[in-house]
Design a protein around this motif. Sequence first.
Motif, PDB file in Angstrom:
ATOM      1  N   TYR A  50       0.564  -1.294  -0.134  1.00  0.00           N
ATOM      2  CA  TYR A  50      -0.048   0.196  -0.047  1.00  0.00           C
ATOM      3  C   TYR A  50       0.710   1.098  -0.264  1.00  0.00           C
ATOM      4  N   ARG A  87     -15.151   1.196  -1.210  1.00  0.00           N
ATOM      5  CA  ARG A  87     -15.100   0.658  -2.963  1.00  0.00           C
ATOM      6  C   ARG A  87     -16.254   2.326  -3.369  1.00  0.00           C
ATOM      7  N   SER A 126      -6.562   1.507  -4.277  1.00  0.00           N
ATOM      8  CA  SER A 126      -5.777   1.195  -3.708  1.00  0.00           C
ATOM      9  C   SER A 126      -6.174   0.805  -2.130  1.00  0.00           C
ATOM     10  N   MET A 166      -8.186  -2.109  -1.864  1.00  0.00           N
ATOM     11  CA  MET A 166      -7.503  -3.456  -2.013  1.00  0.00           C
ATOM     12  C   MET A 166      -6.613  -3.764  -0.477  1.00  0.00           C
ATOM     13  N   ILE A 179      -8.860  -5.565   0.902  1.00  0.00           N
ATOM     14  CA  ILE A 179      -9.393  -6.979   1.094  1.00  0.00           C
ATOM     15  C   ILE A 179      -7.729  -7.667   1.274  1.00  0.00           C
ATOM     16  N   ARG A 180      -6.460  -7.167   0.933  1.00  0.00           N
ATOM     17  CA  ARG A 180      -5.864  -8.060   2.055  1.00  0.00           C
ATOM     18  C   ARG A 180      -5.888  -8.093   3.364  1.00  0.00           C
ATOM     19  N   PRO A 229     -11.018 -13.696  -0.993  1.00  0.00           N
ATOM     20  CA  PRO A 229     -11.493 -12.525  -1.402  1.00  0.00           C
ATOM     21  C   PRO A 229     -12.620 -12.704  -2.691  1.00  0.00           C
ATOM     22  N   LEU A 273      -9.786   0.126  -9.179  1.00  0.00           N
ATOM     23  CA  LEU A 273      -9.662  -1.786  -8.914  1.00  0.00           C
ATOM     24  C   LEU A 273     -10.554  -2.041  -9.647  1.00  0.00           C
TER      25      LEU A 273
END
Length: 173
Positions: A19, A65, A71, A74, A77-78, A87, A165
Motif C-alpha cells: 500500500y 469502494r 488502493s 484493495m 481486501i488484503r 477475496p 479497482l
Amino acid sequence: MFRQLLVNAARNFGARYDYDIGYLEAMVALSERGFLKLALLTPFTQERFGLPAAPYYAAKFIAARAMDCGSCAMLIIRMAEEAGVRPDALAAIARRGPADADMRLAADYAMAVITNTGELPALIETARERFGEKGLYGLASAVTAGQLYPTLKRGVGAALSCEILPAEFRETA
C-alpha cells in the motif's frame, strides 16, 4: 529520531499490505502530532465489536469502494484475507452475485448508510436482530473506517493517483 520511527512504522504497514503510504509520510513531515492522532484512531478502525470478520469486511469494503479509491479498497481486501475472509467472497458481494447471507446484509447495510436510503431503518433492525447491538456497532464502525482514509487521501490530493479497482471487485450494472 521520533519522526523516523513514525515513518518506519508507516513504511512497515505499507510493505505489509503493498500500500502506498506517501500521504502518511507527508503527514509525519508536516505534523508528528497530527500523525499520532490519526494513529490513535487505528484501534477504532479495526474494532469489530464482536462482529465476525466476513460481514465486518464486507461492510468496510463496500464503504471504501464507494469512495472510488482502488488502493484503499484493495488494502481492505488484503486485511480481510489476513482475517480469513476469501477475496472471492468479497468479489461476489461487489458484483451482487450469490453470497453469504451475513456478508450480503452487511454490504446492503453499508450502501444504505452511505446513501441514506429509505431501506436503512429496516436494515438497521435486521442487522440488530442478526448480529445484536454490539454487531450493529461493528457494522457502523466498518462503514466509518472504510471511508476515513479514502476521504483523507482525497482531501490532500493523494487519491488523484489511486489505482483502478480490479474488475472482479467492481459492481456490475
